[in-house]
Design a protein around this motif. Structure first.
Motif, PDB file in Angstrom:
ATOM      1  N   ALA A  32       0.820  -1.274   0.001  1.00 47.81           N
ATOM      2  CA  ALA A  32       0.202  -0.004   0.127  1.00 47.81           C
ATOM      3  C   ALA A  32       0.908   1.144   0.088  1.00 47.81           C
ATOM      4  CB  ALA A  32      -0.936  -0.090   1.090  1.00 47.81           C
ATOM      5  N   GLU A  33       0.400   2.249  -0.875  1.00 48.94           N
ATOM      6  CA  GLU A  33       1.340   3.485  -0.762  1.00 48.94           C
ATOM      7  C   GLU A  33       1.275   4.121   0.594  1.00 48.94           C
ATOM      8  OE1 GLU A  33      -0.126   6.114  -3.962  1.00 48.94           O
ATOM      9  OE2 GLU A  33       0.426   4.809  -5.580  1.00 48.94           O
ATOM     10  N   GLY A  34       2.465   4.732   0.921  1.00 52.05           N
ATOM     11  CA  GLY A  34       2.415   5.154   2.262  1.00 52.05           C
ATOM     12  C   GLY A  34       3.030   4.099   3.231  1.00 52.05           C
ATOM     13  N   LEU A 258       2.978   8.213   7.045  1.00 57.15           N
ATOM     14  CA  LEU A 258       2.104   8.054   8.160  1.00 57.15           C
ATOM     15  C   LEU A 258       1.206   6.633   8.115  1.00 57.15           C
ATOM     16  CD1 LEU A 258       0.913   9.387  11.014  1.00 57.15           C
ATOM     17  CD2 LEU A 258      -0.596  10.248   9.739  1.00 57.15           C
ATOM     18  N   ALA A 259       1.115   5.969   9.222  1.00 55.44           N
ATOM     19  CA  ALA A 259       0.309   4.720   9.356  1.00 55.44           C
ATOM     20  C   ALA A 259      -1.230   5.311   8.724  1.00 55.44           C
ATOM     21  CB  ALA A 259       0.426   4.212  10.379  1.00 55.44           C
ATOM     22  N   LEU A 260      -1.967   4.448   8.310  1.00 56.91           N
ATOM     23  CA  LEU A 260      -3.319   4.907   7.871  1.00 56.91           C
ATOM     24  C   LEU A 260      -4.100   4.939   9.478  1.00 56.91           C
ATOM     25  CD1 LEU A 260      -5.337   3.316   5.104  1.00 56.91           C
ATOM     26  CD2 LEU A 260      -6.389   3.730   7.287  1.00 56.91           C
ATOM     27  N   THR A 261      -3.892   4.183  10.293  1.00 54.40           N
ATOM     28  CA  THR A 261      -4.290   4.042  11.559  1.00 54.40           C
ATOM     29  C   THR A 261      -3.949   5.502  12.063  1.00 54.40           C
ATOM     30  OG1 THR A 261      -2.539   2.872  12.556  1.00 54.40           O
ATOM     31  CG2 THR A 261      -4.538   1.626  11.682  1.00 54.40           C
ATOM     32  N   PRO A 303       6.105  13.048   5.365  1.00 50.60           N
ATOM     33  CA  PRO A 303       7.214  13.010   4.820  1.00 50.60           C
ATOM     34  C   PRO A 303       7.164  12.398   3.290  1.00 50.60           C
ATOM     35  CG  PRO A 303       7.709  12.364   6.923  1.00 50.60           C
ATOM     36  CD  PRO A 303       6.095  12.452   6.731  1.00 50.60           C
ATOM     37  N   SER A 304       6.023  11.839   3.120  1.00 53.05           N
ATOM     38  CA  SER A 304       5.830  10.946   1.880  1.00 53.05           C
ATOM     39  C   SER A 304       4.832  11.652   0.830  1.00 53.05           C
ATOM     40  CB  SER A 304       5.616   9.431   1.790  1.00 53.05           C
ATOM     41  OG  SER A 304       4.391   9.350   2.654  1.00 53.05           O
ATOM     42  N   GLY A 305       4.321  12.831   1.453  1.00 56.34           N
ATOM     43  CA  GLY A 305       3.164  13.635   0.743  1.00 56.34           C
ATOM     44  C   GLY A 305       1.947  13.621   1.731  1.00 56.34           C
ATOM     45  N   PRO A 306       0.927  14.448   1.195  1.00 54.64           N
ATOM     46  CA  PRO A 306      -0.351  14.791   1.828  1.00 54.64           C
ATOM     47  C   PRO A 306      -1.143  13.722   1.914  1.00 54.64           C
ATOM     48  CG  PRO A 306      -0.362  15.429  -0.471  1.00 54.64           C
ATOM     49  CD  PRO A 306       0.931  14.950  -0.266  1.00 54.64           C
ATOM     50  N   VAL A 307      -2.007  13.618   3.108  1.00 53.56           N
ATOM     51  CA  VAL A 307      -3.078  12.646   3.388  1.00 53.56           C
ATOM     52  C   VAL A 307      -4.274  13.572   3.542  1.00 53.56           C
ATOM     53  CG1 VAL A 307      -3.775  10.702   4.517  1.00 53.56           C
ATOM     54  CG2 VAL A 307      -1.470  10.912   4.221  1.00 53.56           C
ATOM     55  N   LEU A 308      -5.382  13.036   2.815  1.00 50.68           N
ATOM     56  CA  LEU A 308      -6.865  13.675   3.160  1.00 50.68           C
ATOM     57  C   LEU A 308      -7.361  12.855   4.005  1.00 50.68           C
ATOM     58  CD1 LEU A 308      -8.485  16.434   2.686  1.00 50.68           C
ATOM     59  CD2 LEU A 308      -9.314  14.988   0.785  1.00 50.68           C
ATOM     60  N   VAL A 309      -7.995  13.203   5.247  1.00 55.13           N
ATOM     61  CA  VAL A 309      -8.808  12.350   6.221  1.00 55.13           C
ATOM     62  C   VAL A 309      -9.818  13.160   6.611  1.00 55.13           C
ATOM     63  CG1 VAL A 309      -7.645  13.238   8.026  1.00 55.13           C
ATOM     64  CG2 VAL A 309      -8.584  11.048   8.391  1.00 55.13           C
ATOM     65  N   SER A 310     -11.039  12.606   6.898  1.00 51.37           N
ATOM     66  CA  SER A 310     -12.313  13.250   7.425  1.00 51.37           C
ATOM     67  C   SER A 310     -13.002  12.428   8.541  1.00 51.37           C
ATOM     68  CB  SER A 310     -13.338  13.527   6.173  1.00 51.37           C
ATOM     69  OG  SER A 310     -13.495  11.990   5.604  1.00 51.37           O
ATOM     70  N   ALA A 311     -13.665  13.244   9.454  1.00 55.30           N
ATOM     71  CA  ALA A 311     -14.346  12.636  10.696  1.00 55.30           C
ATOM     72  C   ALA A 311     -15.785  13.136  10.333  1.00 55.30           C
ATOM     73  CB  ALA A 311     -13.643  12.935  11.721  1.00 55.30           C
ATOM     74  N   ALA A 312     -16.627  12.328  11.066  1.00 58.13           N
ATOM     75  CA  ALA A 312     -18.100  12.654  11.024  1.00 58.13           C
ATOM     76  C   ALA A 312     -18.776  12.641  12.610  1.00 58.13           C
ATOM     77  CB  ALA A 312     -18.844  12.130   9.995  1.00 58.13           C
ATOM     78  N   GLY A 313     -19.314  13.415  13.079  1.00 59.58           N
ATOM     79  CA  GLY A 313     -19.988  13.239  14.445  1.00 59.58           C
ATOM     80  C   GLY A 313     -21.528  13.018  14.115  1.00 59.58           C
ATOM     81  N   THR A 314     -22.042  12.228  15.155  1.00 60.43           N
ATOM     82  CA  THR A 314     -23.585  12.159  15.145  1.00 60.43           C
ATOM     83  C   THR A 314     -24.057  12.269  16.676  1.00 60.43           C
ATOM     84  OG1 THR A 314     -23.682  10.754  13.343  1.00 60.43           O
ATOM     85  CG2 THR A 314     -25.442  10.757  14.716  1.00 60.43           C
ATOM     86  N   GLY A 315     -24.749  13.439  17.165  1.00 59.58           N
ATOM     87  CA  GLY A 315     -24.940  13.821  18.406  1.00 59.58           C
ATOM     88  C   GLY A 315     -23.703  13.870  19.197  1.00 59.58           C
ATOM     89  N   GLN A 316     -23.360  13.216  20.258  1.00 58.98           N
ATOM     90  CA  GLN A 316     -22.415  13.597  21.090  1.00 58.98           C
ATOM     91  C   GLN A 316     -21.380  12.250  20.832  1.00 58.98           C
ATOM     92  OE1 GLN A 316     -21.579  16.392  22.831  1.00 58.98           O
ATOM     93  NE2 GLN A 316     -23.595  16.753  21.475  1.00 58.98           N
ATOM     94  N   ARG A 317     -21.326  11.746  19.728  1.00 53.52           N
ATOM     95  CA  ARG A 317     -20.567  10.419  19.373  1.00 53.52           C
ATOM     96  C   ARG A 317     -19.818  10.766  18.079  1.00 53.52           C
ATOM     97  NH1 ARG A 317     -21.354   6.247  22.454  1.00 53.52           N
ATOM     98  NH2 ARG A 317     -20.512   4.754  21.012  1.00 53.52           N
TER      99      ARG A 317
END
Length: 345
Positions: A32-34, A258-261, A303-317
């Motif tokens: 996997a790349e990265g 950066l690890a995906l995790t 160091p190996s380039g940009p990573v785009l990540v997103s998070a979504a919340g529902t209520g208080q979680r």
């Protein structure tokens, strides 16, 4: 190099593996790349039950990898059809540690999970049960050949903080311990004397040693073995507007990207008030994801380039976190491994 087998496609059909006795141990090598290196993906249907836990066999495989010029393979994934109706694939992960007989069976790896999905040959969205960490993961193929990898485990703020505190001091530094997928320790780059992206990405052995010392202290705090792969550790900086720069360490040194995790955990941490990533965010980004209830895009510079990540919340979680534009390719298909297990009736 392993010879190609004409029946490789047949064994990839859902349900084709796991029937009758194993017919020899077959594996693919996928990168996997990265990722810091490739993953050895084992077909679950060709292994006896419990085979992956047999340390002696794993040591033999590692020796064979070294002898055949594949010593860079330090990740092992076991993949096969899931017996749970809501999932397509079951995935287990083993991290090879620096010592020849060392393995960590507790950690997860998003890059290896994607490698396992690509090796399985399944088309369309793939729902993965990450058995090692207990996370449900959805891999969505994109028209350009990349994937969106989405961890779909709803959690509260309290569940994200294993010590119950957004910031605490370890080795004289304020750090945040956050658990979403793998547990991570986040350290502000400025507290390490690194005030620019170039300084962060160019840091050497001294900074690495400090991060590894923090990681070891966090492992003791969490009751984890200091010699294991968890928790992970990363330095984070607000070097450019609207994004975060991050550099992580692996069990053997600096991570090339950066690890995906790590991307997933960092995006989750950014929405928790008081954590290091939250404090480094600016303006509208310094808001809890649960209060916004929409996808929160974040660009990470690595160091190996940009990573785009997103998070979504529902209520208080926190509902889910996704990493976008991830790719993996098969380097070698259908290798025959020197597995010595004899299956009896």
């Amino acid at each position: 190099m392993g010879a190609r087998r004409p029946r490789a496609v047949d064994r990839r059909r859902p349900g084709a593996a796991g029937l009758g006795r194993p017919r020899g141990v077959i594996a693919d090598v996928v990168r996997a790349e990265g990722a810091p290196g490739p993953t050895l993906v084992l077909d679950q249907g060709r292994l006896p039950r419990g085979a992956l836990a047999l340390r002696g066999e794993l040591i033999a495989v590692r020796r064979w990898l070294e002898e055949t010029g594949r010593g860079q393979v330090r990740k092992i994934a076991l993949v096969g059809p899931s017996p749970v109706a809501s999932y397509d694939v079951d995935y287990r992960f083993v991290q090879c540690l620096p010592e020849p007989d060392g393995f960590d069976f507790r950690t997860g790896c998003g890059h290896s999970l994607l490698a396992a999905v690509v090796a399985s040959g399944r088309r369309g969205p793939v729902r993965v049960r990450a058995v090692t960490t207990g996370d449900p993961v959805l891999c969505l193929p994109r028209p350009d050949g990349s994937y969106t990898v989405r961890v779909e485990r709803p959690v509260s703020v309290a569940e994200l903080l294993p010590t119950g505190r957004p910031v605490q001091r370890l080795c004289g530094l304020p750090v945040s311990l956050v658990r979403y997928g793998n547990p991570y320790v986040f350290v502000a780059a400025r507290d390490l004397g690194l005030t620019s992206r170039d300084a962060l990405f160019g840091a050497g052995a001294e900074v690495l040693g400090r991060l590894l010392a923090v990681r070891a202290a966090a492992a003791r705090l969490l009751g984890l073995p200091v010699t294991g792969a968890l928790p992970k550790v990363a330095a984070v900086g607000a070097c450019l507007p609207g994004r975060l720069s991050v550099r992580a360490a692996t069990v053997t040194g600096w991570h090339p990207g950066l690890a995906l995790t790590g991307s997933v955990c960092l995006a989750a941490a950014r929405g928790v008030p008081g954590t290091v990533p939250w404090l480094l965010s600016e303006g509208p980004d310094r808001r809890p994801w649960a209060a916004v209830e929409r996808v929160r895009p974040l660009r990470l510079d690595t160091p190996s380039g940009p990573v785009l990540v997103s998070a979504a919340g529902t209520g208080q979680r926190l509902a889910h976190v996704a990493v976008h534009g991830k790719r993996a390719r098969v380097l070698e298909r259908s290798l025959s491994l020197p597995w010595r297990i004899h299956v009896t009736a």
